[in-house]
Design an enzyme around this catalytic site. Structure first.
Site, short mmCIF file in Angstrom:
data_model
loop_
_atom_site.label_atom_id
_atom_site.label_comp_id
_atom_site.label_asym_id
_atom_site.label_seq_id
_atom_site.Cartn_x
_atom_site.Cartn_y
_atom_site.Cartn_z
N CYS A 43 -4.25 6.79 -70.51
CA CYS A 43 -3.83 7.28 -69.20
C CYS A 43 -2.92 6.30 -68.46
O CYS A 43 -2.32 6.65 -67.45
CB CYS A 43 -5.04 7.61 -68.34
SG CYS A 43 -5.99 6.16 -67.87
N CYS A 113 -12.35 5.93 -65.70
CA CYS A 113 -12.07 5.01 -64.59
C CYS A 113 -13.26 4.10 -64.31
O CYS A 113 -13.09 2.91 -64.06
CB CYS A 113 -11.70 5.79 -63.33
SG CYS A 113 -10.18 6.76 -63.51
#
Length: 142
Positions: A43, A113
């Site tokens: 990402c 994350c």
């Protein structure tokens, strides 16, 4: 994909007042700073974490971060700033990505994350252990 209100609020607050959330860095030459940096190639998110540590007690006195990524990555960074201040390095090892994800109500697609956040913490702890070992080897305080 919708962000939780907690993520949105944290992200917007960081944009409006970055210093209050620990955005920044410490002097990398300071021997009492431990640094961890991780990235997610899939990402493009990158997190850098600096911990200011009391060398006598291993208590984390202050935390700074720089994160390049989405709102969830930035919100995860602000969450670990709160979780790390005032605890020992050993206690910091107990913080898991699930703790961060649950606190922020991260959607499944954004769980990476919180994993980045946990990995940054672990890298900073390894850095601190290496610095302590070097000080001990050189006859300084552990």
């Amino acid at each position: 994909m919708a962000y939780s209100q907690k993520v949105v609020d944290r992200f917007e607050d960081v944009l409006n007042n970055p210093a209050s959330h620990g955005v920044g860095r410490f002097d990398p030459k300071d021997p009492n700073i431990a640094t961890g940096m991780t990235s997610a190639p899939a990402c493009g998110d990158v997190m850098k974490l600096d911990l200011k540590v009391d060398p006598e007690t291993d208590v984390i006195l202050d935390v700074k971060f720089k994160t390049y990524g989405c709102g969830s990555a930035i919100a995860s960074s602000t969450m670990f700033v709160e979780m790390l201040k005032g605890i020992t390095m050993t206690e910091a090892l107990e913080i898991k990505d699930k703790d961060i994800a649950d606190a922020l109500e991260l959607p499944p697609i954004k769980l990476h994350c919180s994993v980045l956040a946990e990995d940054s913490i672990k890298q900073a702890l390894r850095d601190w252990d290496e610095k302590k070992a070097k000080r001990k080897h050189n006859g300084g305080p552990e």
